[in-house]
Design an enzyme around this catalytic site. Sequence first.
Site, PDB file in Angstrom:
ATOM      1  N   ASP A  52       0.878  -1.159   0.000  1.00 39.63           N
ATOM      2  CA  ASP A  52       0.000   0.000   0.000  1.00 39.63           C
ATOM      3  C   ASP A  52       0.925   1.222   0.000  1.00 39.63           C
ATOM      4  O   ASP A  52       1.835   1.297   0.833  1.00 39.63           O
ATOM      5  CB  ASP A  52      -0.873  -0.035   1.261  1.00 39.63           C
ATOM      6  CG  ASP A  52      -1.942   1.045   1.230  1.00 39.63           C
ATOM      7  OD1 ASP A  52      -1.597   2.230   1.006  1.00 39.63           O
ATOM      8  OD2 ASP A  52      -3.112   0.698   1.417  1.00 39.63           O
ATOM      9  N   VAL A  53       0.665   2.152  -0.890  1.00 40.03           N
ATOM     10  CA  VAL A  53       1.589   3.296  -1.016  1.00 40.03           C
ATOM     11  C   VAL A  53       1.657   4.163   0.241  1.00 40.03           C
ATOM     12  O   VAL A  53       2.570   4.975   0.375  1.00 40.03           O
ATOM     13  CB  VAL A  53       1.244   4.206  -2.225  1.00 40.03           C
ATOM     14  CG1 VAL A  53       1.580   3.514  -3.534  1.00 40.03           C
ATOM     15  CG2 VAL A  53      -0.202   4.663  -2.187  1.00 40.03           C
ATOM     16  N   ASN A  79       1.375   7.368  -9.808  1.00 40.60           N
ATOM     17  CA  ASN A  79       0.101   7.149 -10.490  1.00 40.60           C
ATOM     18  C   ASN A  79      -0.989   6.558  -9.587  1.00 40.60           C
ATOM     19  O   ASN A  79      -2.168   6.804  -9.818  1.00 40.60           O
ATOM     20  CB  ASN A  79       0.382   6.239 -11.693  1.00 40.60           C
ATOM     21  CG  ASN A  79      -0.864   5.522 -12.181  1.00 40.60           C
ATOM     22  OD1 ASN A  79      -1.673   6.089 -12.916  1.00 40.60           O
ATOM     23  ND2 ASN A  79      -1.033   4.269 -11.768  1.00 40.60           N
ATOM     24  N   TYR A 144     -12.178  13.521  -3.484  1.00 41.66           N
ATOM     25  CA  TYR A 144     -11.209  13.140  -4.511  1.00 41.66           C
ATOM     26  C   TYR A 144     -10.517  14.381  -5.087  1.00 41.66           C
ATOM     27  O   TYR A 144      -9.283  14.465  -5.126  1.00 41.66           O
ATOM     28  CB  TYR A 144     -11.922  12.359  -5.614  1.00 41.66           C
ATOM     29  CG  TYR A 144     -11.068  12.043  -6.813  1.00 41.66           C
ATOM     30  CD1 TYR A 144      -9.946  11.215  -6.694  1.00 41.66           C
ATOM     31  CD2 TYR A 144     -11.374  12.555  -8.078  1.00 41.66           C
ATOM     32  CE1 TYR A 144      -9.159  10.918  -7.802  1.00 41.66           C
ATOM     33  CE2 TYR A 144     -10.599  12.255  -9.185  1.00 41.66           C
ATOM     34  CZ  TYR A 144      -9.494  11.443  -9.046  1.00 41.66           C
ATOM     35  OH  TYR A 144      -8.718  11.156 -10.136  1.00 41.66           O
ATOM     36  N   LYS A 148      -6.510  15.740  -4.670  1.00 42.23           N
ATOM     37  CA  LYS A 148      -5.627  16.002  -5.809  1.00 42.23           C
ATOM     38  C   LYS A 148      -5.179  17.471  -5.831  1.00 42.23           C
ATOM     39  O   LYS A 148      -4.117  17.794  -6.362  1.00 42.23           O
ATOM     40  CB  LYS A 148      -6.339  15.642  -7.113  1.00 42.23           C
ATOM     41  CG  LYS A 148      -6.603  14.138  -7.262  1.00 42.23           C
ATOM     42  CD  LYS A 148      -5.303  13.364  -7.451  1.00 42.23           C
ATOM     43  CE  LYS A 148      -5.561  11.935  -7.877  1.00 42.23           C
ATOM     44  NZ  LYS A 148      -4.315  11.210  -8.189  1.00 42.23           N
TER      45      LYS A 148
HETATM   46  N1  LIG Z   1      -9.246   7.246 -15.210  1.00 40.52           N
HETATM   47  C1  LIG Z   1      -9.506   8.539 -15.165  1.00 40.52           C
HETATM   48  O1  LIG Z   1     -10.484   8.982 -15.745  1.00 40.52           O
HETATM   49  C2  LIG Z   1      -8.621   9.490 -14.418  1.00 40.52           C
HETATM   50  C3  LIG Z   1      -8.873  10.855 -14.510  1.00 40.52           C
HETATM   51  C4  LIG Z   1      -8.078  11.747 -13.806  1.00 40.52           C
HETATM   52  C5  LIG Z   1      -7.040  11.282 -13.032  1.00 40.52           C
HETATM   53  N2  LIG Z   1      -6.802   9.938 -12.950  1.00 40.52           N
HETATM   54  C6  LIG Z   1      -5.700   9.514 -12.082  1.00 40.52           C
HETATM   55  O2  LIG Z   1      -4.899   8.558 -12.738  1.00 40.52           O
HETATM   56  C7  LIG Z   1      -4.320   7.661 -11.789  1.00 40.52           C
HETATM   57  C8  LIG Z   1      -4.559   6.225 -12.215  1.00 40.52           C
HETATM   58  O3  LIG Z   1      -5.935   5.994 -12.317  1.00 40.52           O
HETATM   59  P1  LIG Z   1      -6.577   4.768 -13.117  1.00 40.52           P
HETATM   60  O4  LIG Z   1      -7.691   5.323 -13.904  1.00 40.52           O
HETATM   61  O5  LIG Z   1      -5.539   3.982 -13.798  1.00 40.52           O
HETATM   62  O6  LIG Z   1      -7.221   3.950 -11.879  1.00 40.52           O
HETATM   63  P2  LIG Z   1      -7.449   2.382 -11.700  1.00 40.52           P
HETATM   64  O7  LIG Z   1      -7.691   1.734 -13.006  1.00 40.52           O
HETATM   65  O8  LIG Z   1      -8.481   2.272 -10.635  1.00 40.52           O
HETATM   66  O9  LIG Z   1      -6.040   1.872 -11.145  1.00 40.52           O
HETATM   67  C9  LIG Z   1      -5.509   2.321  -9.923  1.00 40.52           C
HETATM   68  C10 LIG Z   1      -4.174   1.635  -9.671  1.00 40.52           C
HETATM   69  O10 LIG Z   1      -3.650   2.074  -8.443  1.00 40.52           O
HETATM   70  C11 LIG Z   1      -3.408   0.976  -7.563  1.00 40.52           C
HETATM   71  N3  LIG Z   1      -3.695   1.403  -6.198  1.00 40.52           N
HETATM   72  C12 LIG Z   1      -4.833   1.934  -5.692  1.00 40.52           C
HETATM   73  N4  LIG Z   1      -4.717   2.200  -4.392  1.00 40.52           N
HETATM   74  C13 LIG Z   1      -3.448   1.842  -4.031  1.00 40.52           C
HETATM   75  C14 LIG Z   1      -2.719   1.862  -2.803  1.00 40.52           C
HETATM   76  N5  LIG Z   1      -3.258   2.322  -1.667  1.00 40.52           N
HETATM   77  N6  LIG Z   1      -1.443   1.416  -2.810  1.00 40.52           N
HETATM   78  C15 LIG Z   1      -0.890   0.935  -3.947  1.00 40.52           C
HETATM   79  N7  LIG Z   1      -1.525   0.900  -5.128  1.00 40.52           N
HETATM   80  C16 LIG Z   1      -2.796   1.346  -5.172  1.00 40.52           C
HETATM   81  C17 LIG Z   1      -4.338  -0.123  -8.050  1.00 40.52           C
HETATM   82  O11 LIG Z   1      -3.863  -1.427  -7.767  1.00 40.52           O
HETATM   83  P3  LIG Z   1      -4.332  -2.241  -6.448  1.00 40.52           P
HETATM   84  O12 LIG Z   1      -5.820  -2.162  -6.407  1.00 40.52           O
HETATM   85  O13 LIG Z   1      -3.793  -3.621  -6.647  1.00 40.52           O
HETATM   86  O14 LIG Z   1      -3.694  -1.556  -5.287  1.00 40.52           O
HETATM   87  C18 LIG Z   1      -4.317   0.120  -9.562  1.00 40.52           C
HETATM   88  O15 LIG Z   1      -3.205  -0.487 -10.156  1.00 40.52           O
HETATM   89  C19 LIG Z   1      -4.961   8.018 -10.441  1.00 40.52           C
HETATM   90  O16 LIG Z   1      -4.060   8.820  -9.701  1.00 40.52           O
HETATM   91  C20 LIG Z   1      -6.174   8.810 -10.827  1.00 40.52           C
HETATM   92  O17 LIG Z   1      -6.557   9.707  -9.818  1.00 40.52           O
HETATM   93  C21 LIG Z   1      -7.567   9.044 -13.625  1.00 40.52           C
END
Ligand SMILES: NC(=O)c1ccc[n+]([C@@H]2O[C@H](COP(=O)([O-])OP(=O)(O)OC[C@H]3O[C@@H](n4cnc5c(N)ncnc54)[C@H](OP(=O)(O)O)[C@@H]3O)[C@@H](O)[C@H]2O)c1
Lengths: 233, 102
Positions: A52-53, A79, A144, A148
Amino acid sequence: MADEQVILITGTRKGIGRYLAHYYAEKAFRVVGCSRGEVDYELDNYRHYCLDVSDESRVKNMFSEIRKLYNRLDILINNAGIASMNHVVLTPLETVHKIINTNYVGTFLFCREAAKLMQKRRYGRIVNFTTVATPLKLEGEAIYASSKAAVASLTEILARELAPFGVTVNAVGPTPIETDLIRSVPKEKIKALLDRQAIHRFGEFRDIANVIDFFISPKSDFVTGQNIYLGGI
Amino acid sequence: MKEKDRLVRTIFRAVDEYNRGLSEGGPLEKSLDKVLFGKSGRLDSLGLVNFIVLIEEKIEEEYGMAIVIADEKAMSQKRSPFKTIGRLAEYVSQLLEENKNG
Ligand SMILES: NC(=O)c1ccc[n+]([C@@H]2O[C@H](COP(=O)([O-])OP(=O)(O)OC[C@H]3O[C@@H](n4cnc5c(N)ncnc54)[C@H](OP(=O)(O)O)[C@@H]3O)[C@@H](O)[C@H]2O)c1
């Protein structure tokens, strides 16, 4: 830099992080990744940690292994992130803690430990993740978006504190990208969001990689403290 | 007493490495009570960051424990543990104790 650069990416099990791990492994970086869960892939240049980060001792241990194995860290991509859609009145405190811990505390912890390693070689690139939910002030995303906003502020100040170490700190703010993160957001909401962008389409993984490529280029040594929103926000 | 020597020797290894990497400013002395940081200290804030990181590394090599020296307690103490190597050694030995027990 002639030899292989070491890049650490958080949240590599799925979504954007998973894409970035593959993308940079293919480009012959040494990639270190982490997430709470195991990954269902194997890559030549890739090493995974399950953590966990926001878990300080696990994170410290991972960094000391990186130091022993490679004795360097060139790039950190913060990320890992979680979101939760909810009206403030219906938001449990536990959810708030989880979001702040992952998005903000995790980012801080990784920046701190990375800076320690990066300062040894007086070189480093850190890229954090923000979101368009902050400037768009999206209802239902108060926690959220504000977590950020904290990351954005951290980015700006660390840019100054770490500049003497040759480390730049920037952020990329994606628009909606079709990953699990936004799966629970109603379709009409997403549509309304895309309509507020200058360019009305979903973001793609490559859009993010493109901004990161710019930030992490050795040539970008005069670019720091910046936050680039995609899609024309 | 032996334990203390081991710790001080470990910190002196960080001093050696710090001095090897020095591009400006005078070298750090291997002394327990020379002021490190503050008005009359050798280290500016960047130097201190650098030195603390080296100590964390050497401690880890010697004791196999990954500690964070600049923890909450260190930052809030009236007597700064960063003032001299002697104080640092005292503080780190407390941290190591706590780490062993917890
Ligand atoms: N998708 C969008 O529309 C969007 C828009 C704006 C910003 N973002 C940002 O982009 C980034 C990636 O998002 P995503 O869309 O790829 O989300 P996602 O598909 O839900 O993936 C999140 C990743 O983070 C890991 N994670 C979550 N909580 C964690 C923790 N406490 N410790 C370690 N790893 C953790 C998850 O793996 P585990 O569950 O195995 O831990 C997963 O690999 C995020 O920072 C998000 O805020 C995304």
